[in-house]
Scaffold this active site. Structure first.
Site, PDB file in Angstrom:
ATOM      1  N   HIS A 115      29.662  23.463  40.753  1.00 15.92           N
ATOM      2  CA  HIS A 115      29.233  23.437  42.165  1.00 15.92           C
ATOM      3  C   HIS A 115      29.422  24.808  42.818  1.00 15.92           C
ATOM      4  O   HIS A 115      29.609  24.900  44.031  1.00 15.92           O
ATOM      5  CB  HIS A 115      29.999  22.386  42.978  1.00 15.92           C
ATOM      6  CG  HIS A 115      30.094  21.057  42.313  1.00 15.92           C
ATOM      7  ND1 HIS A 115      29.179  20.046  42.523  1.00 15.92           N
ATOM      8  CD2 HIS A 115      30.973  20.572  41.391  1.00 15.92           C
ATOM      9  CE1 HIS A 115      29.519  18.997  41.787  1.00 15.92           C
ATOM     10  NE2 HIS A 115      30.596  19.291  41.073  1.00 15.92           N
ATOM     11  N   GLU A 166      16.034  39.502  40.118  1.00 11.73           N
ATOM     12  CA  GLU A 166      15.289  38.694  41.100  1.00 11.73           C
ATOM     13  C   GLU A 166      13.855  38.464  40.644  1.00 11.73           C
ATOM     14  O   GLU A 166      13.293  37.379  40.824  1.00 11.73           O
ATOM     15  CB  GLU A 166      15.296  39.390  42.465  1.00 11.73           C
ATOM     16  CG  GLU A 166      16.642  39.306  43.150  1.00 11.73           C
ATOM     17  CD  GLU A 166      16.746  40.219  44.366  1.00 11.73           C
ATOM     18  OE1 GLU A 166      17.619  39.979  45.185  1.00 11.73           O
ATOM     19  OE2 GLU A 166      15.956  41.180  44.487  1.00 11.73           O
ATOM     20  N   SER A 169      16.829  50.727  48.474  1.00  8.08           N
ATOM     21  CA  SER A 169      16.109  50.314  49.684  1.00  8.08           C
ATOM     22  C   SER A 169      15.463  51.537  50.308  1.00  8.08           C
ATOM     23  O   SER A 169      16.045  52.628  50.311  1.00  8.08           O
ATOM     24  CB  SER A 169      17.102  49.682  50.663  1.00  8.08           C
ATOM     25  OG  SER A 169      16.596  49.748  51.979  1.00  8.08           O
ATOM     26  N   LYS A 225      22.000  50.912  49.567  1.00  5.84           N
ATOM     27  CA  LYS A 225      21.684  49.728  48.772  1.00  5.84           C
ATOM     28  C   LYS A 225      21.446  50.001  47.293  1.00  5.84           C
ATOM     29  O   LYS A 225      20.830  50.984  46.923  1.00  5.84           O
ATOM     30  CB  LYS A 225      20.441  49.020  49.344  1.00  5.84           C
ATOM     31  CG  LYS A 225      20.633  48.374  50.675  1.00  5.84           C
ATOM     32  CD  LYS A 225      21.712  47.299  50.708  1.00  5.84           C
ATOM     33  CE  LYS A 225      21.333  46.038  49.973  1.00  5.84           C
ATOM     34  NZ  LYS A 225      20.318  45.256  50.641  1.00  5.84           N
TER      35      LYS A 225
END
Ligand code: ARG
Length: 467
Positions: A156, A290, A277, A283
């Site tokens: 979980h 992804e 970024s 970043k």
């Protein structure tokens, strides 16, 4: 360009229809397989005495030349040619003259495309499985290397029990090796020749289809011509295997994305496998993982797309079937790209071992189940031990004290069954070392797992050579 089927028509095709119905813009990928299929067909025609040996030789030489032209980008592939089958046939007629018109004897584009696409499928399975095995080998090596690296295991997404990083990684190797098996099974089922089925009913000519099959490396011959030209179920199997693989890759990606957060801090991505970024200078983003996760949508979509095209189609061939190729090409490219990129990502990532171990070690209650097992060893029923330790957990959280830092005196307040020196063997390290039963996270098991998978991957590599 004059159509191969032009005789029955008095008007030329509307340009919009020509653009709408063509498949050459994508089925040119079938080109090398189409030519192999045609060469085998020529030899079958010679064997059936529909071509003389000299004619056969001339046609084969022409087809081999066209194969070279195709590889060099010199074969005309414009959309008035409709599809790759027509493009090859027209090129052959240009090369060898009217004799080229004999190539299509006893053959339809229906059994031709079915054959080409199966030959492509074998190639795609090899490509995907080769990339998969390379990733699996990298994961196995990492797993063996990280057999002692401690980290919290999660259920979980809540800390649950200590595990080793090696165990976590080899879980993915097991998933992916089953996926490779799925691809090979998909090929096993596809390993039968459609050619010789004609448009739908079979052929009037005495074709030795076993002979054709042997030339193309098929193990058998499809026994029903209607089935041979109209089903695409073997690509459903392939796309299902692709979907399961991509689903597994998306789960690996999700773990990596989480682990790359400052909150987790379990990995440091290599600069070559991360992106930045355009606005925020600080970043370093896990775009690779992804995108692997995101591309899963496409791969699932391709499976649904093909199933939807096939649903409710009457026998036998229908032009709807032309749409099958987009799904299969796209999923092949996406899965191969994802497997290769993930291999690069994992080969370069730096695991923050100390951070992982520290998070596991600092957790107040990660060893709660081990504590309950101590009571079980003292003879207490597990249900009761669960209850007692639940109370100890509340106490430990209240005091901000780890379970392993409680004294015997404190334990005894909850149950007299706690033995002397209860906390002595209560450590993340010990917890992991105890999971020795097959399948558990002990370092020895992790090494055994990695060895087992590597053996299986070597077997698959060997198998691929003979596919
Ligand atoms: N481009 C077609 C396909 O991919 C080839 C077969 C055409 N057959 C036909 N009867 N029009 O399905």
């Amino acid at each position: 360009m004059k159509k191969t089927w032009g005789g029955r028509f008095q008007k030329s095709t509307d340009p919009q229809v020509e653009a709408f119905t063509e498949s050459i813009s994508f089925d040119h990928r079938l080109g090398p397989f189409d030519i192999d299929g045609s060469i085998a067909h020529v030899r079958t025609l010679v064997k059936a005495k529909l071509l003389t040996a000299a004619e056969g030789k001339k046609l084969v030489a022409g087809l081999q030349k066209i194969k070279k032209m195709l590889a060099a980008g010199k074969l005309p592939l414009d959309s008035s040619l409709e599809d790759i089958h027509t493009a090859v046939e027209k090129a052959l007629v240009r090369l060898v003259g009217p004799l080229g018109g004999k190539l299509h004897t006893g053959r339809s584009r229906n059994d031709q495309v079915a054959t080409d696409f199966r030959l492509y499928l074998r190639h795609a399975v090899k490509e995907v499985v080769t990339a998969g095995i390379e990733l699996i080998d990298v994961i196995c090596d990492l797993a063996a290397k990280e057999k002692d690296t401690l980290m919290p295991g999660y259920t979980h997404l809540q800390r649950a029990m200590p595990v080793t990083l090696g165990h976590h990684l080899s879980a993915y190797a097991f998933m992916l090796i089953r996926d490779m098996d799925r691809f090979l099974t998909a090929w096993d089922r596809a390993d039968a020749l459609p050619l010789g089925s004609g448009a739908l009913a079979g052929t009037n000519h005495p074709f030795d289809r076993e002979f054709t099959a042997r030339q193309l490396g098929f193990h058998s011959v499809l026994q029903n011509s209607l089935d041979a030209v109209s089903d695409r179920d073997v690509y459903v199997d392939f796309l299902a295997a692709a979907s399961t693989t991509q689903m597994h890759l998306s789960r690996i990606s999700e773990d990596l994305i989480l682990w790359a957060t400052t909150e987790f801090g379990f990995i440091e991505m290599d600069d070559a496998f991360a992106t930045g970024s355009s606005l925020m200078p600080q970043k370093k983003n896990p775009d690779v993982a992804e995108l692997v996760r995101g591309k899963t949508g496409r791969v699932f979509g391709n499976l649904m797309g093909l199933l939807t095209v096939l649903k409710g189609l009457p026998l036998a061939y229908n032009r709807d079937l032309q749409e099958d190729k987009h799904f299969v090409f796209d999923s092949t490219d996406t899965v191969v790209g994802s497997l290769r990129t993930m291999k690069g990502f994992l080969s370069t990532v730096r695991f923050q071992r100390e951070k992982m171990a520290q998070v596991a070690d600092m957790d107040l209650t990660l060893l709660a189940t081990d504590l309950a097992d101590i009571l079980v060893q003292e003879g207490m029923a597990f249900r009761q031990a669960h209850e007692v330790v639940g109370n100890v957990v509340c106490y430990s959280i209240e005091r901000g004290k780890r379970l392993q830092d409680l004294t015997d005196h404190e334990f005894k307040k909850f149950s007299p069954a706690f033995p002397k020196g209860t906390a002595d063997n209560l450590s993340v390290h010990h917890s992991v070392a105890q999971k020795k039963a097959v399948g558990g996270t002990s370092p020895k098991n992790v090494v055994d797992q990695a060895t087992l998978i590597k053996k299986q991957s070597a077997e698959i590599k060997h198998h691929l050579k003979h596919l």
